[in-house]
Design a protein around this motif. Structure first.
Motif, PDB file in Angstrom:
ATOM      1  N   GLN A   1      40.443 -15.571  29.621  1.00 61.68           N
ATOM      2  CA  GLN A   1      40.439 -15.814  31.057  1.00 61.68           C
ATOM      3  C   GLN A   1      39.340 -16.824  31.372  1.00 61.68           C
ATOM      4  O   GLN A   1      38.220 -16.710  30.877  1.00 61.68           O
ATOM      5  CB  GLN A   1      40.209 -14.533  31.844  1.00 61.68           C
ATOM      6  CG  GLN A   1      40.363 -14.735  33.337  1.00 61.68           C
ATOM      7  CD  GLN A   1      40.420 -13.422  34.075  1.00 61.68           C
ATOM      8  OE1 GLN A   1      39.729 -12.476  33.748  1.00 61.68           O
ATOM      9  NE2 GLN A   1      41.268 -13.367  35.079  1.00 61.68           N
TER      10      GLN A   1
ATOM     11  N   LYS B   1      43.617 -12.424  24.210  1.00 60.71           N
ATOM     12  CA  LYS B   1      43.653 -12.719  25.638  1.00 60.71           C
ATOM     13  C   LYS B   1      42.412 -13.522  25.995  1.00 60.71           C
ATOM     14  O   LYS B   1      41.368 -13.407  25.345  1.00 60.71           O
ATOM     15  CB  LYS B   1      43.753 -11.455  26.488  1.00 60.71           C
ATOM     16  CG  LYS B   1      42.564 -10.522  26.406  1.00 60.71           C
ATOM     17  CD  LYS B   1      42.774  -9.300  27.296  1.00 60.71           C
ATOM     18  CE  LYS B   1      41.578  -8.361  27.219  1.00 60.71           C
ATOM     19  NZ  LYS B   1      41.710  -7.225  28.128  1.00 60.71           N
TER      20      LYS B   1
ATOM     21  N   GLN C   1      45.384 -15.354  30.329  1.00 68.21           N
ATOM     22  CA  GLN C   1      46.396 -15.787  29.378  1.00 68.21           C
ATOM     23  C   GLN C   1      46.324 -14.870  28.166  1.00 68.21           C
ATOM     24  O   GLN C   1      45.246 -14.420  27.792  1.00 68.21           O
ATOM     25  CB  GLN C   1      46.141 -17.232  28.956  1.00 68.21           C
ATOM     26  CG  GLN C   1      46.174 -18.213  30.108  1.00 68.21           C
ATOM     27  CD  GLN C   1      45.767 -19.605  29.665  1.00 68.21           C
ATOM     28  OE1 GLN C   1      45.837 -19.954  28.500  1.00 68.21           O
ATOM     29  NE2 GLN C   1      45.324 -20.406  30.616  1.00 68.21           N
TER      30      GLN C   1
END
Length: 120
Positions: free
Chosen positions: A28, A26, A16
């Protein structure tokens, strides 16, 4: 106190990303399955550069040093398990993570149950 958890990576979830007030971000998540009679599935989050640095792969066994944090939003509580360091293999040797002393870490051992203990 440092917390660490070991297990096998069952699944890597989709990364994401977005734009925040401090710039792009970001994250994950990956699902770690702990060993033992009553294995637990734990969703662990990696942020930013840790995603590429750790390169976690499905099926591998690893140990993650984690921070656990909860926050409240509109009357509901949400808990994150964030990995700040990952090592390949089962790292239950007692070696200290960077910046710590041997014995400072706390190993989360979900497999330490007697046969008569319930799985919750």
């Amino acid at each position: 106190m440092d917390l660490k958890i070991s297990g096998k990576v069952k699944e890597i979830l989709e990364m994401q990303s977005g734009e925040g007030k401090n710039g792009p971000w970001k994250k994950q998540d990956f699902i770690l399955e702990t060993p033992g009679k009553f294995p637990r599935l734990v969703c662990i989050t990696q942020w930013g550069e840790q995603i590429d640095k750790n390169n976690v792969q499905e099926g591998e066994t690893l140990t993650a040093w984690i921070d656990i944090q909860s926050r409240e939003y509109k009357g509901r509580w949400y808990t994150d398990v964030k990995a700040w360091k990952v090592e390949r293999g089962d790292s239950s040797s007692g070696a200290a993570p960077e910046g710590g002393m041997p014995g400072d870490e706390k190993v989360i051992d979900f497999g330490a149950y007697d046969d008569d203990d319930p799985p919750f």
